[in-house]
Write an enzyme that holds these catalytic residues in place. Structure first.
Site, PDB file in Angstrom:
ATOM      1  N   GLU A 173     -76.687  45.004  79.336  1.00  0.00           N
ATOM      2  CA  GLU A 173     -77.696  45.923  79.579  1.00  0.00           C
ATOM      3  C   GLU A 173     -77.628  46.128  81.606  1.00  0.00           C
ATOM      4  O   GLU A 173     -78.237  45.408  81.580  1.00  0.00           O
ATOM      5  CB  GLU A 173     -79.027  46.030  79.016  1.00  0.00           C
ATOM      6  CG  GLU A 173     -78.620  45.672  77.617  1.00  0.00           C
ATOM      7  CD  GLU A 173     -78.454  47.268  76.748  1.00  0.00           C
ATOM      8  OE1 GLU A 173     -78.135  48.256  77.324  1.00  0.00           O
ATOM      9  OE2 GLU A 173     -78.185  46.658  75.452  1.00  0.00           O
ATOM     10  N   LEU A 174     -77.325  47.281  82.257  1.00  0.00           N
ATOM     11  CA  LEU A 174     -77.141  47.559  83.700  1.00  0.00           C
ATOM     12  C   LEU A 174     -77.523  48.217  83.850  1.00  0.00           C
ATOM     13  O   LEU A 174     -78.666  48.919  82.961  1.00  0.00           O
ATOM     14  CB  LEU A 174     -75.269  47.478  83.060  1.00  0.00           C
ATOM     15  CG  LEU A 174     -74.943  45.715  83.385  1.00  0.00           C
ATOM     16  CD1 LEU A 174     -73.412  45.829  83.826  1.00  0.00           C
ATOM     17  CD2 LEU A 174     -75.393  44.839  83.794  1.00  0.00           C
ATOM     18  N   CYS A 224     -84.233  51.408  83.682  1.00  0.00           N
ATOM     19  CA  CYS A 224     -82.960  51.538  84.186  1.00  0.00           C
ATOM     20  C   CYS A 224     -82.703  52.913  82.567  1.00  0.00           C
ATOM     21  O   CYS A 224     -81.747  53.400  83.026  1.00  0.00           O
ATOM     22  CB  CYS A 224     -82.024  50.866  83.452  1.00  0.00           C
ATOM     23  SG  CYS A 224     -82.506  50.231  80.763  1.00  0.00           S
ATOM     24  N   GLU A 244     -78.519  54.452  91.593  1.00  0.00           N
ATOM     25  CA  GLU A 244     -79.437  54.162  90.459  1.00  0.00           C
ATOM     26  C   GLU A 244     -80.515  53.637  91.921  1.00  0.00           C
ATOM     27  O   GLU A 244     -80.855  52.854  92.496  1.00  0.00           O
ATOM     28  CB  GLU A 244     -79.436  53.169  89.555  1.00  0.00           C
ATOM     29  CG  GLU A 244     -80.478  52.873  89.235  1.00  0.00           C
ATOM     30  CD  GLU A 244     -80.447  51.251  88.593  1.00  0.00           C
ATOM     31  OE1 GLU A 244     -79.934  50.627  88.744  1.00  0.00           O
ATOM     32  OE2 GLU A 244     -80.777  51.596  86.614  1.00  0.00           O
ATOM     33  N   GLY A 282     -79.699  43.514  83.406  1.00  0.00           N
ATOM     34  CA  GLY A 282     -79.912  43.536  85.835  1.00  0.00           C
ATOM     35  C   GLY A 282     -78.844  44.484  85.728  1.00  0.00           C
ATOM     36  O   GLY A 282     -78.713  45.592  85.252  1.00  0.00           O
ATOM     37  N   SER A 283     -78.495  43.967  87.326  1.00  0.00           N
ATOM     38  CA  SER A 283     -78.165  44.880  88.289  1.00  0.00           C
ATOM     39  C   SER A 283     -76.285  45.296  87.576  1.00  0.00           C
ATOM     40  O   SER A 283     -76.415  44.051  86.997  1.00  0.00           O
ATOM     41  CB  SER A 283     -78.419  45.413  89.610  1.00  0.00           C
ATOM     42  OG  SER A 283     -77.687  43.819  90.154  1.00  0.00           O
TER      43      SER A 283
HETATM   44  P1  NAD Z   1     -80.514  42.093  89.371  1.00  0.00           P
HETATM   45  O1  NAD Z   1     -79.206  41.902  88.511  1.00  0.00           O
HETATM   46  O2  NAD Z   1     -81.231  41.578  90.645  1.00  0.00           O
HETATM   47  O3  NAD Z   1     -81.992  40.573  88.452  1.00  0.00           O
HETATM   48  C1  NAD Z   1     -81.131  40.692  87.031  1.00  0.00           C
HETATM   49  C2  NAD Z   1     -81.372  38.887  86.712  1.00  0.00           C
HETATM   50  O4  NAD Z   1     -80.506  38.370  87.374  1.00  0.00           O
HETATM   51  C3  NAD Z   1     -82.586  37.945  87.445  1.00  0.00           C
HETATM   52  O5  NAD Z   1     -83.042  37.374  86.319  1.00  0.00           O
HETATM   53  C4  NAD Z   1     -81.830  37.464  88.476  1.00  0.00           C
HETATM   54  O6  NAD Z   1     -82.357  36.364  88.719  1.00  0.00           O
HETATM   55  C5  NAD Z   1     -80.625  36.711  87.400  1.00  0.00           C
HETATM   56  N1  NAD Z   1     -79.632  36.854  88.458  1.00  0.00           N
HETATM   57  C6  NAD Z   1     -79.282  37.330  89.740  1.00  0.00           C
HETATM   58  N2  NAD Z   1     -77.845  37.160  90.949  1.00  0.00           N
HETATM   59  C7  NAD Z   1     -77.266  36.005  89.591  1.00  0.00           C
HETATM   60  C8  NAD Z   1     -76.776  35.977  88.805  1.00  0.00           C
HETATM   61  N3  NAD Z   1     -75.380  35.385  90.658  1.00  0.00           N
HETATM   62  N4  NAD Z   1     -75.550  35.271  88.168  1.00  0.00           N
HETATM   63  C9  NAD Z   1     -76.414  35.166  87.159  1.00  0.00           C
HETATM   64  N5  NAD Z   1     -77.651  35.339  87.012  1.00  0.00           N
HETATM   65  C10 NAD Z   1     -77.941  36.203  88.418  1.00  0.00           C
HETATM   66  O7  NAD Z   1     -81.675  42.557  88.453  1.00  0.00           O
HETATM   67  P2  NAD Z   1     -83.622  44.007  88.957  1.00  0.00           P
HETATM   68  O8  NAD Z   1     -83.443  43.960  90.493  1.00  0.00           O
HETATM   69  O9  NAD Z   1     -84.302  42.596  88.435  1.00  0.00           O
HETATM   70  O10 NAD Z   1     -83.781  44.475  88.201  1.00  0.00           O
HETATM   71  C11 NAD Z   1     -83.790  45.353  88.179  1.00  0.00           C
HETATM   72  C12 NAD Z   1     -82.200  46.289  88.011  1.00  0.00           C
HETATM   73  O11 NAD Z   1     -82.225  45.575  86.614  1.00  0.00           O
HETATM   74  C13 NAD Z   1     -81.577  47.453  87.598  1.00  0.00           C
HETATM   75  O12 NAD Z   1     -80.070  47.979  88.239  1.00  0.00           O
HETATM   76  C14 NAD Z   1     -81.648  47.800  86.361  1.00  0.00           C
HETATM   77  O13 NAD Z   1     -80.624  49.225  86.057  1.00  0.00           O
HETATM   78  C15 NAD Z   1     -81.100  47.357  85.602  1.00  0.00           C
HETATM   79  N6  NAD Z   1     -81.572  47.206  84.476  1.00  0.00           N
HETATM   80  C16 NAD Z   1     -81.027  47.334  83.226  1.00  0.00           C
HETATM   81  C17 NAD Z   1     -82.021  47.897  81.861  1.00  0.00           C
HETATM   82  C18 NAD Z   1     -80.691  48.219  80.265  1.00  0.00           C
HETATM   83  O14 NAD Z   1     -81.477  48.246  79.439  1.00  0.00           O
HETATM   84  N7  NAD Z   1     -79.440  49.451  80.656  1.00  0.00           N
HETATM   85  C19 NAD Z   1     -83.099  47.379  82.134  1.00  0.00           C
HETATM   86  C20 NAD Z   1     -84.234  46.597  82.668  1.00  0.00           C
HETATM   87  C21 NAD Z   1     -83.388  46.995  83.629  1.00  0.00           C
END
Ligand code: NAD
Length: 482
Positions: free
Chosen positions: A254-255, A288, A382, A234-235
């Protein structure tokens, strides 16, 4: 045009059973807002119960042999293979991606699962040469890999099924149980996967899915002492919060990224153009490892930009279920509005738009900008949208410096026929993976994959993820009477 006949219901899944809760919500097709499914939301008590189920599931998983875990994953693979089109439609329903991209994701998920099934059999330790130390005379030792127990998997919206499988496949292969908290925007593929898992005969509690308030449930999963590891995609801000809250738990992250590709003067321009179109605009840039920055050598920049622009203009936008659609909507209109504002900011600062615009609802046409100021958000952060910035350079070392001049370090690419220069760049690029004559968007699912700097820590790819998801134990013994 949507294949969704009637709104399907997707209950939560834990302890080997499906659960409907009083709290329901509707998932909409991002392209046009039409309702596609109903899901059920869990609360803190639901998560607590799911983790308890996983604790029991972990005992059952740990009792299986490597061969039994492998067989189980092969059974799941066979069932999912027969259901690929169904999975593709579920992915399109929740993400709004063109159906042909969702089919690609479903196929890739099968590869991830296959690789996990194979690696389950290969899990092994090694003999340690103890007598290398004078104090270990007469001693022998070996290592074994043991399951961690319960693994918490938290996934983002953009590649919902394959990202989940990159966590679930290796975790199960290593003898663990999983509690999965998918993105609130795209929970359907995980809940659909649970249905196939039941048919594959997974032990009760081996896989559990809880949906609901993402941050609250995610934080609870991270804080619970019964959970041994968090595997997160995620982010960056959420990744940092998880890292800070996880204490001594194992964590892989994986960010984000804002990947760059360098086009050298001797590059195969047609190849670079074809790959950059895919790398920049597939999944509407919501990857990502999407190509966000292109550094084209001044000697070929004109030719490259001409061909790249022409190829991009051929991409066709439309309804995600139109077989001819190359691109469709982003995940939400809000996300599209943010991407649009970054484009406008770059243009206001001097960038020139070559393709794209105007936004229509949640859809943004593939956008190429040139001469993007290095200080704009598009150059530094990003964008996670269908936008690419093309800038010129004259010296490879300068292009490498620009590529590295970012908080991120996921993957990078270089197009050149000169392998000496390509390997020079490969050594100097501060990223987790370098692609030569390929875009950074390339990923085969068994390869080691992950980032440096703010792009994360730890590696995925089943063989590497299993290492992260198992504990190395040493067993040492004294031999004979010495
Ligand atoms: P996000 O970080 O908003 O959410 C990801 C997950 O985290 C969701 O399931 C969300 O509910 C959960 N979450 C949110 N707040 C949390 C907290 N405080 N504690 C624990 N979990 C929490 O990301 P998004 O908007 O769904 O996805 C986009 C991001 O993901 C982009 O930054 C992208 O680069 C990244 N991404 C990275 C990869 C990689 O392999 N490096 C792959 C895909 C996406």
């Amino acid at each position: 045009m949507s294949r969704v006949q009637a709104m399907e219901r997707y209950p939560l899944f834990f302890g080997g059973e499906f659960h409907e809760t009083p709290q329901r919500s509707t998932i909409f097709l991002p392209f046009d807002g039409s309702p596609v499914a109903q899901i059920f939301a869990g609360d803190a008590a639901t998560m607590d119960h799911a983790i308890a189920c996983a604790v029991e599931g972990a005992k059952l998983m740990a009792a299986l042999t490597n061969a039994e875990r492998s067989e189980m994953l092969f059974r799941l693979h066979a069932l999912m293979t027969a259901e690929t089109e169904d999975f593709a439609q579920v992915i399109t329903n929740e993400t709004g991606k063109p159906i042909k991209e969702s089919r690609g994701e479903a196929e890739r998920t099968l590869q991830t699962l296959l690789s996990s099934a194979i690696e389950a059999r290969n899990l092994h330790g090694e003999v340690v040469p103890m007598e290398a130390a004078p104090s270990a005379r007469g001693k022998m030792a070996m290592t074994v890999r043991e399951p961690l127990g319960v693994i918490g998997a938290i996934t983002p919206f953009n590649v919902p099924l394959n990202t989940a499988m990159h966590k679930i496949g290796p975790a199960l292969a290593g003898g663990n149980a999983v509690v999965h908290k998918p993105s609130e925007e795209t929970p359907l593929s995980a809940l659909r996967l649970a249905q196939t898992m039941v048919r594959a005969g997974l032990p009760k509690g081996a896989y559990n899915v809880v949906c609901g308030d993402g941050p609250k449930l995610g934080q609870q999963l991270v804080a619970d002492p019964r959970v041994a590891m968090i595997t997160f995609t995620g982010s960056v801000p959420v990744g940092k919060a998880i890292r800070a809250a996880a204490g001594l738990k194992r964590v892989t992250l994986e960010l984000g990224g804002n990947c760059a590709v360098i086009i050298e003067p001797d590059a195969d321009i047609d190849l670079a153009v074809a790959r950059c179109v895919v790398g920049s605009f597939s999944h509407s840039g919501q990857l990502c490892i999407s190509v966000q920055r292109i550094y084209a050598h001044a000697a070929i920049a004109h030719a490259f930009i001409d061909k790249f622009t022409a190829a991009t203009l051929k991409l066709r936008g439309g309804h995600p279920y139109d077989e001819l659609s190359d691109y469709s909507s982003l995940i939400t209109e809000k996300a599209a509005m943010r991407v649009d504002s970054w484009i406008e900011e770059a243009i206001a600062q001097g960038a020139r738009r070559l393709t794209g615009g105007p936004r229509k609802g949640a859809t943004i046409p593939p956008t190429i900008l040139e001469n993007v100021p290095l200080t704009s958000k598009l150059a530094c952060q990003e964008v996670f949208g269908p936008v690419v910035a093309v800038n010129r350079y004259t010296d490879l070392q300068e292009a490498i410096r620009l590529t590295n001049d970012t908080p991120f370090g996921l993957q990078a690419g270089i197009f050149t026929r000169d392998m000496m220069r390509a390997f020079d760049a490969a050594h100097k690029l501060k990223v987790g993976g370098v692609m030569i004559n390929e875009v950074p968007t390339f990923r085969a699912d068994h390869m080691p994959y992950g980032g440096v700097k703010e792009s994360g820590q730890g590696r995925e790819g089943p063989r590497y993820a299993i290492e992260e998801m198992t504990e190395l134990k040493l067993i040492c013994w004294k031999t004979g009477l010495i």
